[in-house]
Write a protein that holds these residues in place. Structure first.
Motif, mmCIF file in Angstrom:
data_model
loop_
_atom_site.group_PDB
_atom_site.id
_atom_site.type_symbol
_atom_site.label_atom_id
_atom_site.label_comp_id
_atom_site.label_asym_id
_atom_site.label_seq_id
_atom_site.Cartn_x
_atom_site.Cartn_y
_atom_site.Cartn_z
ATOM 1 N N SER A 35 -64.340 25.320 -3.210
ATOM 2 C CA SER A 35 -65.277 25.159 -2.092
ATOM 3 C C SER A 35 -66.685 24.958 -2.636
ATOM 4 N N ASN A 36 -67.570 24.566 -1.738
ATOM 5 C CA ASN A 36 -68.983 24.349 -2.068
ATOM 6 C C ASN A 36 -69.162 23.401 -3.253
ATOM 7 N N VAL A 37 -68.378 22.333 -3.298
ATOM 8 C CA VAL A 37 -68.444 21.399 -4.414
ATOM 9 C C VAL A 37 -69.618 20.443 -4.199
ATOM 10 N N ASN A 38 -70.494 20.382 -5.195
ATOM 11 C CA ASN A 38 -71.649 19.480 -5.166
ATOM 12 C C ASN A 38 -71.613 18.591 -6.392
ATOM 13 N N PHE A 39 -71.895 17.318 -6.201
ATOM 14 C CA PHE A 39 -71.992 16.355 -7.291
ATOM 15 C C PHE A 39 -73.439 15.896 -7.352
ATOM 16 N N ILE A 40 -74.095 16.129 -8.475
ATOM 17 C CA ILE A 40 -75.489 15.742 -8.643
ATOM 18 C C ILE A 40 -75.561 14.799 -9.841
ATOM 19 N N GLY A 94 -69.461 24.310 -8.033
ATOM 20 C CA GLY A 94 -68.647 24.779 -6.915
ATOM 21 C C GLY A 94 -68.127 26.172 -7.176
ATOM 22 N N ARG A 95 -67.195 26.550 -6.323
ATOM 23 C CA ARG A 95 -66.586 27.883 -6.404
ATOM 24 C C ARG A 95 -65.077 27.743 -6.283
ATOM 25 N N ILE A 96 -64.362 28.415 -7.190
ATOM 26 C CA ILE A 96 -62.900 28.460 -7.144
ATOM 27 C C ILE A 96 -62.493 29.862 -6.726
ATOM 28 N N THR A 97 -61.585 29.949 -5.733
ATOM 29 C CA THR A 97 -61.167 31.238 -5.178
ATOM 30 C C THR A 97 -59.658 31.389 -5.305
ATOM 31 N N ASN A 98 -59.225 32.525 -5.845
ATOM 32 C CA ASN A 98 -57.811 32.883 -5.902
ATOM 33 C C ASN A 98 -57.483 33.614 -4.600
ATOM 34 N N LEU A 152 -60.695 18.530 -15.579
ATOM 35 C CA LEU A 152 -61.615 19.557 -16.045
ATOM 36 C C LEU A 152 -61.052 20.952 -15.822
ATOM 37 N N LEU A 153 -61.081 21.777 -16.853
ATOM 38 C CA LEU A 153 -60.673 23.175 -16.745
ATOM 39 C C LEU A 153 -61.833 23.956 -16.131
ATOM 40 N N ILE A 154 -61.588 24.573 -14.953
ATOM 41 C CA ILE A 154 -62.668 25.293 -14.272
ATOM 42 C C ILE A 154 -62.429 26.792 -14.177
ATOM 43 N N ALA A 155 -61.214 27.264 -14.454
ATOM 44 C CA ALA A 155 -60.931 28.705 -14.441
ATOM 45 C C ALA A 155 -59.836 29.011 -15.447
ATOM 46 N N ASN A 156 -60.082 30.017 -16.293
ATOM 47 C CA ASN A 156 -59.119 30.375 -17.325
ATOM 48 C C ASN A 156 -59.320 31.823 -17.723
ATOM 49 N N PRO A 157 -58.600 32.782 -17.270
ATOM 50 C CA PRO A 157 -57.757 32.881 -16.072
ATOM 51 C C PRO A 157 -58.608 33.256 -14.854
ATOM 52 N N LEU A 158 -57.958 33.314 -13.709
ATOM 53 C CA LEU A 158 -58.605 33.694 -12.456
ATOM 54 C C LEU A 158 -57.855 34.899 -11.897
ATOM 55 N N ASN A 159 -58.542 36.028 -11.844
ATOM 56 C CA ASN A 159 -57.909 37.266 -11.406
ATOM 57 C C ASN A 159 -57.537 37.230 -9.933
ATOM 58 N N ALA A 160 -56.690 38.169 -9.520
ATOM 59 C CA ALA A 160 -56.204 38.238 -8.141
ATOM 60 C C ALA A 160 -57.354 38.503 -7.175
ATOM 61 N N ASN A 161 -57.325 37.811 -6.046
ATOM 62 C CA ASN A 161 -58.307 37.978 -4.965
ATOM 63 C C ASN A 161 -59.743 37.965 -5.480
ATOM 64 N N SER A 162 -60.060 37.000 -6.295
ATOM 65 C CA SER A 162 -61.412 36.899 -6.833
ATOM 66 C C SER A 162 -61.879 35.455 -6.774
ATOM 67 N N TYR A 163 -63.130 35.249 -7.125
ATOM 68 C CA TYR A 163 -63.662 33.895 -7.186
ATOM 69 C C TYR A 163 -64.526 33.752 -8.420
ATOM 70 N N GLU A 164 -64.753 32.503 -8.790
ATOM 71 C CA GLU A 164 -65.591 32.191 -9.936
ATOM 72 C C GLU A 164 -66.403 30.959 -9.592
ATOM 73 N N ASP A 165 -67.691 30.985 -9.905
ATOM 74 C CA ASP A 165 -68.519 29.798 -9.762
ATOM 75 C C ASP A 165 -68.404 28.974 -11.039
#
Length: 170
Positions: free
Chosen positions: A67-72, A84-88, A134-147
């Motif tokens: 979500s909240n993906v922006n291309f500049i 952006g933000r990746i949410t598990n 593109l690798l954007i999360a490595n790893p992504l924990n349960a019920n969490s998000y990463e910018d």
């Protein structure tokens, strides 16, 4: 596809079912050709059902959302920054998430299709599309998000740039 406790349970159950079918085939079928065909059919059926259940388990365990993906676009460096933000969305760990990004050059396109415009022809060997994985999360924990924030090169010949993205997690 990582093995979880659910994968192991499915695998053990279907190995036991396959062993049971093999014992039944051995006891009930006397003709060797028919027995071999029954062994092959039971192995194939068990393998297809097990693989289908593995895919179903993965669909349940790996649910992420970007979500909240922006291309500049930065013209001075001929690059683009993707933020952006990746949410598990599950209670399980996701090992890796990849963002597939396609950058397109919209040559010759305009809002008015009847307006007189000079023909823009594509040169041989010049592509109007560039794709990145593109690798954007490595790893992504349960019920969490990463910018995330990633910079990618954009060809200098691209004038009217459009960005498309999709998400794949394993």
């Amino acid at each position: 596809m990582g093995l979880s406790i659910f994968h192991i349970i499915v695998l053990v159950v279907f190995i036991l079912i396959f062993i049971l079918l093999c014992v039944l085939i051995f006891l009930k079928i006397n003709d060797i050709k028919t027995a071999i065909a029954a062994y092959i059919a039971s192995f194939t059926g068990i393998a297809i059902i097990t693989y289908s259940l593995f895919i179903t388990i993965d669909d349940y365990m790996i649910q992420a959302e970007v979500s909240n993906v922006n291309f500049i676009r930065n013209l001075s460096t001929e690059s683009a920054t993707i933020r952006g933000r990746i949410t598990n969305k599950t209670n399980f760990l996701i090992r890796k998430c990849f963002l597939q990004v396609s950058v397109l050059n919209k040559v010759g396109a305009s809002g008015d299709i009847f307006a007189r415009q000079p023909q823009i022809r594509r040169q041989k060997g010049v592509s109007n599309r560039v794709s990145y994985n593109l690798l954007i999360a490595n790893p992504l924990n349960a019920n969490s998000y990463e910018d995330f924030s990633i910079q990618i090169p954009v060809p200098p010949s691209f004038e009217r740039v459009e960005f498309y993205h999709s998400l794949t997690c394993i």
